[in-house]
Design an enzyme around this catalytic site. Structure first.
Site, mmCIF file in Angstrom:
data_model
loop_
_atom_site.group_PDB
_atom_site.id
_atom_site.type_symbol
_atom_site.label_atom_id
_atom_site.label_comp_id
_atom_site.label_asym_id
_atom_site.label_seq_id
_atom_site.Cartn_x
_atom_site.Cartn_y
_atom_site.Cartn_z
ATOM 1 N N SER A 113 -3.989 -13.868 6.848
ATOM 2 C CA SER A 113 -3.250 -14.836 6.031
ATOM 3 C C SER A 113 -3.313 -16.217 6.647
ATOM 4 C CB SER A 113 -1.790 -14.409 5.943
ATOM 5 O OG SER A 113 -0.994 -15.425 5.370
ATOM 6 N N TYR A 116 6.587 -11.484 9.815
ATOM 7 C CA TYR A 116 5.324 -11.285 9.092
ATOM 8 C C TYR A 116 4.213 -12.161 9.670
ATOM 9 C CZ TYR A 116 2.007 -11.785 5.159
ATOM 10 O OH TYR A 116 0.882 -11.845 4.381
HETATM 11 P P1 NAD Z 1 0.443 -6.057 -2.696
HETATM 12 O O1 NAD Z 1 1.896 -5.785 -2.691
HETATM 13 O O2 NAD Z 1 -0.291 -5.910 -3.944
HETATM 14 O O3 NAD Z 1 -0.293 -5.183 -1.602
HETATM 15 C C1 NAD Z 1 0.309 -4.756 -0.425
HETATM 16 C C2 NAD Z 1 0.197 -3.252 -0.393
HETATM 17 O O4 NAD Z 1 0.614 -2.781 0.879
HETATM 18 C C3 NAD Z 1 1.076 -2.528 -1.384
HETATM 19 O O5 NAD Z 1 0.420 -2.348 -2.614
HETATM 20 C C4 NAD Z 1 1.345 -1.199 -0.695
HETATM 21 O O6 NAD Z 1 0.547 -0.180 -1.243
HETATM 22 C C5 NAD Z 1 0.890 -1.426 0.734
HETATM 23 N N1 NAD Z 1 1.886 -1.001 1.714
HETATM 24 C C6 NAD Z 1 2.985 -1.660 2.144
HETATM 25 N N2 NAD Z 1 3.633 -0.920 3.051
HETATM 26 C C7 NAD Z 1 2.932 0.218 3.218
HETATM 27 C C8 NAD Z 1 3.077 1.359 4.047
HETATM 28 N N3 NAD Z 1 4.107 1.492 4.900
HETATM 29 N N4 NAD Z 1 2.166 2.349 3.929
HETATM 30 C C9 NAD Z 1 1.119 2.237 3.083
HETATM 31 N N5 NAD Z 1 0.928 1.171 2.295
HETATM 32 C C10 NAD Z 1 1.819 0.181 2.372
HETATM 33 O O7 NAD Z 1 0.306 -7.551 -2.137
HETATM 34 P P2 NAD Z 1 -0.950 -8.415 -1.642
HETATM 35 O O8 NAD Z 1 -0.431 -9.788 -1.595
HETATM 36 O O9 NAD Z 1 -2.167 -8.101 -2.413
HETATM 37 O O10 NAD Z 1 -1.137 -7.945 -0.141
HETATM 38 C C11 NAD Z 1 -2.386 -7.580 0.385
HETATM 39 C C12 NAD Z 1 -2.651 -8.301 1.678
HETATM 40 O O11 NAD Z 1 -2.722 -9.701 1.428
HETATM 41 C C13 NAD Z 1 -1.591 -8.137 2.754
HETATM 42 O O12 NAD Z 1 -2.217 -7.897 3.987
HETATM 43 C C14 NAD Z 1 -0.905 -9.488 2.794
HETATM 44 O O13 NAD Z 1 -0.389 -9.763 4.084
HETATM 45 C C15 NAD Z 1 -2.050 -10.385 2.454
HETATM 46 N N6 NAD Z 1 -1.691 -11.721 1.997
HETATM 47 C C16 NAD Z 1 -1.058 -11.923 0.813
HETATM 48 C C17 NAD Z 1 -0.748 -13.198 0.401
HETATM 49 C C18 NAD Z 1 -0.072 -13.482 -0.909
HETATM 50 O O14 NAD Z 1 0.341 -14.629 -1.147
HETATM 51 N N7 NAD Z 1 0.070 -12.521 -1.785
HETATM 52 C C19 NAD Z 1 -1.085 -14.300 1.214
HETATM 53 C C20 NAD Z 1 -1.721 -14.063 2.418
HETATM 54 C C21 NAD Z 1 -2.025 -12.784 2.801
#
Ligand code: NAD
Ligand code: MG
Length: 333
Positions: free
Chosen positions: A225, A238
């Site tokens: 991120s 986080y």
């Molecule tokens: P998302 O909620 O769609 O995906 C996150 C997923 O993590 C969930 O769908 C869930 O299945 C999984 N998860 C959480 N806890 C878990 C556990 N204990 N066991 C198994 N699975 C678990 O959201 P996203 O934003 O697509 O997140 C994906 C990645 O993107 C993450 O690593 C997040 O840090 C990163 N990210 C997101 C953003 C944003 O703005 N959305 C920005 C920077 C980085």
């Protein structure tokens, strides 16, 4: 000179046309994205391609469902077109039910890969849709729900993935927990522990179990991120896990390069996913989500799909230890 370079007046006029084009472009929609803009077939204006703030306030219990978000995220369901870049590959994606993981799962399948997705049992509804999309792409999709905070599960996830697909050559460590709290003073030890377990221990156990199965040509992709390098005060726990994810990429890349296994990271900026509406952001932040970026809007998971594909593809054979950003003009990987 005049023939080779635009005069200032021509440049300004061109800009004027761009702004006029912007005003009449379709507001958003996966299918309208491929409408010609500015008179050039296939051109897309990224500023008007997707919804812009303000958004409706909305909160879901963790981990949240993509299907309940408003507006619906674009994960490439209608727009991603494959061209055989990953034919015959075998991918495991954590958090593959929604957000970036789902966008990667759809893209990988349409590029010819079989895909295992892992997610939490509460996300079964989103996961079923992804498996359906993988199957419709003519590939095999496997759903393995379970909690990455358990070491035994992480090991079983890898072993089951290898058994079901007959091998493993792409691992996307993407699942994460993000819960906003005003500051360090509001984070309980239980909260801190859950974030560390999900975002640092989970990837550690997952990758440790996966590496022995990876042959030369394999690719590990970790979703990190912009928080890794520019942490927000309200994401204290986080943000440090994301710094750890970036470090994982750079460290593992050095270990695995001589073995022919590449390790890279994707660093998103603000992306419209369940993570943000399931405790990841306050309603106040959500209503203006992405507005502070130069693009003036949040990204959609579909806009990152091609990065995951590129990093898995043989064509990126000299890229390892790299972090690829998608942040709408702000931040840094
Ligand atoms: P998302 O909620 O769609 O995906 C996150 C997923 O993590 C969930 O769908 C869930 O299945 C999984 N998860 C959480 N806890 C878990 C556990 N204990 N066991 C198994 N699975 C678990 O959201 P996203 O934003 O697509 O997140 C994906 C990645 O993107 C993450 O690593 C997040 O840090 C990163 N990210 C997101 C953003 C944003 O703005 N959305 C920005 C920077 C980085
Ligand atoms: Mg999810």
């Amino acid at each position: 000179m005049k023939n080779d370079f635009m005069t200032r007046r021509e440049a300004v006029t061109g800009l004027g046309v761009g702004i006029a084009g912007l005003a009449v472009s379709p507001a958003f929609g996966a299918e309208s994205n491929i409408e010609p803009s500015n008179g050039f077939a296939g051109m897309e204006n990224p500023t008007t391609k997707y919804p812009r703030p303000p958004f409706k306030p909305q909160q879901q219990p963790f981990p949240g469902l993509s299907s309940k978000m408003d507006p619906q995220p674009d994960n490439g369901e209608k727009s991603y077109k494959g061209s055989g870049r990953l034919t015959g590959r075998k991918a495991l994606i954590t958090g593959g039910d929604s957000g970036m993981g789902r966008a990667a799962a759809i893209a990988f399948a349409r590029e010819g890969a079989d895909v295992v997705i892992n997610y939490l049992p509460a996300e079964e509804e989103d996961a079923k849709e992804v498996i359906d999309l993988i199957t419709k792409a003519g590939r095999k999709g496997y759903a393995i729900p379970g909690d990455l905070r358990e070491e035994t599960f992480c090991k079983r996830l890898v072993e089951d993935s290898v058994k079901r697909m007959g091998g493993l050559d792409i691992v996307v460590s993407n699942a994460a927990r993000q819960q906003t709290k005003p500051s360090i003073l509001d984070i309980s030890s239980e909260d801190f522990d859950a974030t560390m377990k999900t975002n640092i221990y989970g990837p550690f156990w997952l990758l440790k179990a996966a590496i022995p199965h990876l042959n030369p040509g394999s690719s590990i992709i970790v979703t990190t991120s912009e928080q890794a390098t520019d942490p927000s005060p309200e994401l204290f726990d986080y943000a440090q896990t994301k710094a750890a994810n970036t470090s994982t990429v750079r460290s593992l890349a050095k270990f695995l390069a001589p073995k022919g296994v590449r390790v890279n990271g994707v660093a998103p900026g603000p992306i419209w996913t369940p993570l943000q509406v399931a405790g990841g952001a306050t309603n106040e932040k959500l209503m203006q989500f992405g507005k502070a970026t130069p693009m003036g809007r949040p990204g959609q998971p579909a806009e990152l799909a091609s990065i995951y594909v590129q990093l898995a593809d043989n064509g990126a054979s000299y890229s390892t230890g790299q972090i690829y950003g998608a942040m709408g003009g702000g931040g840094q990987p």
